[in-house]
Design an enzyme around this catalytic site. Sequence first.
Site, PDB file in Angstrom:
ATOM      1  N   GLY A 169      45.151  37.952  36.197  1.00 43.90           N
ATOM      2  CA  GLY A 169      44.124  37.007  35.784  1.00 43.90           C
ATOM      3  C   GLY A 169      42.750  37.635  35.786  1.00 43.90           C
ATOM      4  N   SER A 170      41.742  36.809  35.990  1.00 45.75           N
ATOM      5  CA  SER A 170      40.355  37.262  35.900  1.00 45.75           C
ATOM      6  C   SER A 170      39.896  37.881  37.218  1.00 45.75           C
ATOM      7  CB  SER A 170      39.446  36.081  35.556  1.00 45.75           C
ATOM      8  OG  SER A 170      39.407  35.161  36.639  1.00 45.75           O
ATOM      9  N   PRO A 171      38.877  38.757  37.165  1.00 46.26           N
ATOM     10  CA  PRO A 171      38.344  39.337  38.398  1.00 46.26           C
ATOM     11  C   PRO A 171      37.802  38.286  39.371  1.00 46.26           C
ATOM     12  CG  PRO A 171      37.627  40.619  36.504  1.00 46.26           C
ATOM     13  CD  PRO A 171      38.300  39.389  35.961  1.00 46.26           C
ATOM     14  N   GLY A 224      40.715  36.753  41.012  1.00 45.96           N
ATOM     15  CA  GLY A 224      41.351  37.819  41.779  1.00 45.96           C
ATOM     16  C   GLY A 224      40.683  38.053  43.118  1.00 45.96           C
ATOM     17  N   CYS A 248      43.971  41.390  28.308  1.00 45.55           N
ATOM     18  CA  CYS A 248      43.212  42.224  29.239  1.00 45.55           C
ATOM     19  C   CYS A 248      43.146  43.669  28.776  1.00 45.55           C
ATOM     20  CB  CYS A 248      43.818  42.148  30.635  1.00 45.55           C
ATOM     21  SG  CYS A 248      45.540  42.672  30.725  1.00 45.55           S
ATOM     22  N   GLU A 288      46.183  42.520  38.816  1.00 44.54           N
ATOM     23  CA  GLU A 288      46.105  42.973  37.426  1.00 44.54           C
ATOM     24  C   GLU A 288      45.021  42.141  36.753  1.00 44.54           C
ATOM     25  OE1 GLU A 288      47.459  45.536  36.259  1.00 44.54           O
ATOM     26  OE2 GLU A 288      48.865  45.967  37.881  1.00 44.54           O
TER      27      GLU A 288
END
Length: 500
Positions: free
Chosen positions: A202-204, A207, A262, A224
């Site tokens: 997913g997104s930072p 994350g 991504c 990831e």
Amino acid sequence: INKKAINSIEENSIVREMEEIVGELREYFKTEKTRSVTWRKNQLTCILDLIHENEDAIFKALHLDLGKHPVEAYRDEVGAVEKSANKSLSCVEKWMAPKKSDIPLLFFPAKGEVFSEPFGVVLIFSSWNFPIMLSLDPLIGAISAGNVVLIKPSDQAPACSSFLANTIPRYLDSNAIKVIEGGSNVCEQLLQQKWDKIFFTGSPSVGSMVMSAAAKNLTPVTLELGGKCPAILDSLPNPSEFKLAVKRIVGGKWGPCSGQACIGIDYLLVEDNLSYSLIELLKKIIRRFYGENPVESKVISRIVNKHHFQRIRNLLKEPLVAASIVHGGFIDEENLFIEPTILLDPPLDSQIMTEEIFGPLLPIITLNKIQESIEFINAKPKPLAIYAFTKDETFKRKIISETSSGSVIFNDTLVQFLCDTLPFGGVGQSGFGRYHGKYSFDSFSHEKAVMHRNLFLEIEPRYPPWSQFKLEFLKLAYRLNYFGLLLHILAFKLGFKKYN
């Protein structure tokens, strides 16, 4: 007051459900059934049966959630899962076998082994842009390693989430592999549980929350994430090579889920003198791929939902950004469609150049010399991938040695994701940990070191009382080659009483 009470009751109900599911998985893992090669191979075979027997249902769910064409759905999701499962099925027995390890002669007589053991209870968060593949591909790694698993599909791809929740229990061992649906409240409660491994795609920003929650129990995580993946286009004098490079750039930008990937190209770096011919060729190939009116072509995915649609549209609202559009820009809010759009030199401090686009907008940034691309990339967070089209071997070496990214791909795009013999993963803000093929097995395994020694031929200088001789002996032990050390050990054994 009543609303708060209802919310509290619902939250408590979710917590109890989580605790029950995790408890059931942990108890089943203790039976050690998932450790056998037979169980692992059976489950991998069942995953193949699942995708083969439900291919049309998968295509339908992906079209409902993202408007994916069946060919794109097979290429990026079904086919990728099939390939991954077949690879693991053919190799899992070899992967799980203990591996001998060389033991220095200092420890003679001894032997060493490395055992790959499952972590235990694994939580997999999948993403909405490739909802089938990003659920089943990590699952393949977790199963191959002998874990029990809970999958949390993204609620932003509801048709695919429902498909997984209803279909997986019919094919896989429901005692060991479970699926739970829900929104952010379910995710939050899942993260309050104790896991042996968390795998998140997913997104930072999310994350970082996953990592923070995992830290409370020192749970290992694989993240990831994403980032602004650049493409570098060097001058290619051969017209056919230049055309092929641009074709692959189009595929790497708009091919996967309309840029909602991504590993998709986020922006393109090129020398100023190439920009005109590049843009004209980009337009030509876009028309060939998606027709004169892409919204009617039915071969390009739509934006996943209104929230993401609005976010992408807002990137184009800044006046200087809008002025940089050289192709596309058509927006159909009713159908959540945004045309493939090219921008030339938008402001570098604009949102489109500071945030991950995750959509069908391609900024082209012109440079005086293509070598300046290294400095440009290094000024931003480390990307998941760098794509570089060049035949200059010196430039290639500089890109490899002077930049940091999850991967570097020369003269193509996206193909690294399908290569099981290479690790896939990020670095820095684009994530950490790796998977695919054997790397997936390793990601979900703990490598346990085992040493076997015998109860004879002791090296006495390892014990007190200390003496100058023992100090000199230990120095030799760390410095000498193994055969020289063996001679000293034998000499010491013969004269031990004298020196002691």
